[in-house]
Design an enzyme around this catalytic site. Structure first.
Site, mmCIF file in Angstrom:
data_model
loop_
_atom_site.group_PDB
_atom_site.id
_atom_site.type_symbol
_atom_site.label_atom_id
_atom_site.label_comp_id
_atom_site.label_asym_id
_atom_site.label_seq_id
_atom_site.Cartn_x
_atom_site.Cartn_y
_atom_site.Cartn_z
ATOM 1 N N ARG A 99 40.509 -6.736 -11.296
ATOM 2 C CA ARG A 99 39.889 -7.583 -12.318
ATOM 3 C C ARG A 99 40.911 -8.141 -13.300
ATOM 4 O O ARG A 99 41.916 -7.501 -13.599
ATOM 5 C CB ARG A 99 38.817 -6.785 -13.079
ATOM 6 N N ASP A 126 41.965 -1.729 -8.795
ATOM 7 C CA ASP A 126 41.250 -2.687 -9.653
ATOM 8 C C ASP A 126 41.939 -4.050 -9.607
ATOM 9 O O ASP A 126 43.147 -4.128 -9.824
ATOM 10 C CB ASP A 126 41.258 -2.143 -11.100
#
Ligand SMILES: [Zn+2]
Length: 329
Positions: free
Chosen positions: A149, A147
């Protein structure tokens, strides 16, 4: 209202009518990354903010939604992003309170090139009958973190809007997202799930999300598979096109795209079949193989054939843009 806080700059706003009612769309830009974040604010929430009607600890729904070009723009059915997007907007509208933050963070923030290369790897493995590599393992094999983000713009936007002290009800199934927001000291009071019935094309993706810790409950009732009609595309090392060397060909895979407005293409339908009797009167005036079939009938007769398109993804080194070419097979 402030104009800038941290690296988040307020660019502008406008009212928008959605199918779920009136919202105000407020657009922000990160001054370093140059990426945009849209805060889609329910009209009553916007008015309460501006009239300072909120008390500390008032509850407000928030959804922090990362973009998905394939399901949201191209109507593909291989994930649940678009259902979560519209589901969250509807939930906020039903509650008459809330904000949806839309972040341009494709493929858990790794960009569409990496997402497409992971999709190609997963699809190749699945079509070879292995079904071993899930989306998270594909990321790892391609040298990607699970991830990428980041939510720091959200924290800064809440400050710009002057609503940091509200109690937020976060719409998510993802415990890592909750953790990421709590680390930023965003005041998440509780979470609510936002889950929709899987379809045959997103089921294995959702199962891998479930294994990775997402809080999903509808998976066990659904084990419908589908047959894939094509030869798998062998994963390849990206290469510059021979004649047009500014374009690097980076990935290719098949996308199951949803029939638009419930128009289904069903050639050579047996005229003695029960299905023909039911749907014949809904055929297209110019094409007798196209039928407008409502969801209920489609479910009853197990009609879920998508339109399979092959994605060719190119990266343009002169503009730094990704180009998607879809070929109908
Ligand atoms: Zn998606």
């Amino acid at each position: 209202m402030k104009k800038i806080f941290g690296t988040t700059l307020l660019l502008g706003q406008r009212d928008i009518e959605t199918i779920y009612g009136k919202f105000v769309s407020v657009v922000f830009q990160d001054t370093i990354l140059k990426t945009y974040v849209i805060a889609l604010i329910y009209c009553d929430t916007w008015n309460n903010m501006n009239d300072r009607n909120f008390n500390n600890n008032d509850e407000v729904y928030i959804r922090i939604h990362s973009s998905c070009v394939t399901s949201e723009m191209l109507c593909s059915q291989d994930c649940d992003c678009v259902q979560q997007l519209f589901g969250a907007i509807k939930k906020i509208s039903d509650a008459k309170s809330g904000i949806l933050f839309y972040l341009i963070q494709e493929g858990r923030g790794c960009g569409y090139i990496s997402k497409a290369r992971a999709c190609q790897l997963v699809q190749y493995d699945e079509l070879k009958g292995n079904k071993n590599i899930n989306t998270f393992e594909a990321y790892s094999l391609l040298g990607l973190k699970p991830d990428y983000r980041s939510y720091h713009n959200i924290k800064e936007i809440l400050h710009i809007l002057g609503i940091e002290s509200l109690n937020f009800i976060l719409l998510t199934n993802n415990p890592d997202k909750l953790l990421g927001l709590k680390e930023l000291n965003i005041n998440i009071y509780k979470t609510e799930n936002i889950e929709y019935e899987p379809n045959p094309f997103n089921l294995s993706y959702l199962i891998s999300k479930g294994k990775f810790g997402h809080d999903l409950h509808l998976l066990k009732n659904s084990n419908v598979g589908y047959t894939f009609p094509y030869q798998p595309i062998l994963p390849f090392e990206p290469f510059n096109l021979e004649k047009y060397s500014r374009f690097i060909y980076v990935a290719s895979y098949y996308l199951p795209i949803k029939n638009m407005y419930n128009w289904f293409y069903i050639p050579n339908l047996n005229k003695d079949s029960e299905l023909y009797t039911v749907i014949n009167k809904f055929s297209h005036p110019l094409n007798k193989n196209l039928f407008n079939i409502n969801d209920e009938t489609a479910k009853k007769f197990n009609i879920n054939d998508p339109l399979w398109f092959r994605v060719y993804l190119y990266y343009d080194i002169t503009t730094n843009l990704d180009y998607i070419v879809l070929e109908y097979k």
